[in-house]
Design a protein around this motif. Structure first.
Motif: not given
Length: 173
Positions: A105-107, A159, A162-163, A165-166
């Protein structure tokens, strides 16, 4: 004669086999200029990466057994600088699926490696706290880990954010 391993053998060696690495050798005259000498001693620094359920004390005993005569004759001495036991985690398929979907989802993509080919103190989590470990590397594959030219791309840095955060958003609601 050694051969270059194929891709499967390379990853099998990287992830599942222990290593015995000569990190450095020092002997003789190493200063500026020339000197013709016969060295009277040498120092070798080695490190070993253990895998699975290998035991540090068993490894030390084996090394000392192999060098017993040299140690007894004071030709060799061993100075252990530290030790980190190997660590493994048995993860459920649903937990693996959760983590892979978070990274995807993040990358936009995900690669799952069944074990991490490195030495980190994950035994603190698995052996002492009795919790499983999932390692998610944030750096690019060609980062030159621990080398003078170690690097991280801007994309992999973002990334990683983002990871994180997710993970926080989906795991800790």
């Amino acid at each position: 004669m050694s051969t270059i391993p194929d891709k499967i053998e390379f990853y099998e060696r990287l992830m599942y086999r222990p290593t015995f690495n000569i990190a450095g050798i020092e002997s003789g005259y190493t200063g500026k200029g020339l000197k013709t000498i016969i060295p009277h001693q040498a120092t070798v620094k080695i490190d070993c990466r253990l895998v699975g359920h290998q035991n540090i004390e068993t490894l030390k005993k084996g090394l000392e057994d192999v060098l017993a005569n040299e140690i007894q004759n004071k030709e060799v001495s061993i100075n252990y600088l530290g030790s980190i036991p190997p660590s493994t985690s048995d993860l459920s398929k649903s937990l693996i699926t959760t983590f892979t979907s978070i990274v995807e989802q993040a990358t936009g993509s995900v690669v799952v490696e069944p074990v991490m080919a490195g030495t980190v103190p994950n035994y603190v989590w698995t052996d002492i706290l009795k919790v499983p470990v999932v390692t998610i590397p944030y750096a690019n594959y060609d980062q030159h880990n621990h080398a003078p030219n170690e690097n991280m791309t801007k994309k992999d840095f973002v990334d990683g954010i983002r990871i994180s955060y997710e993970l926080a958003d989906r795991m800790f609601k």
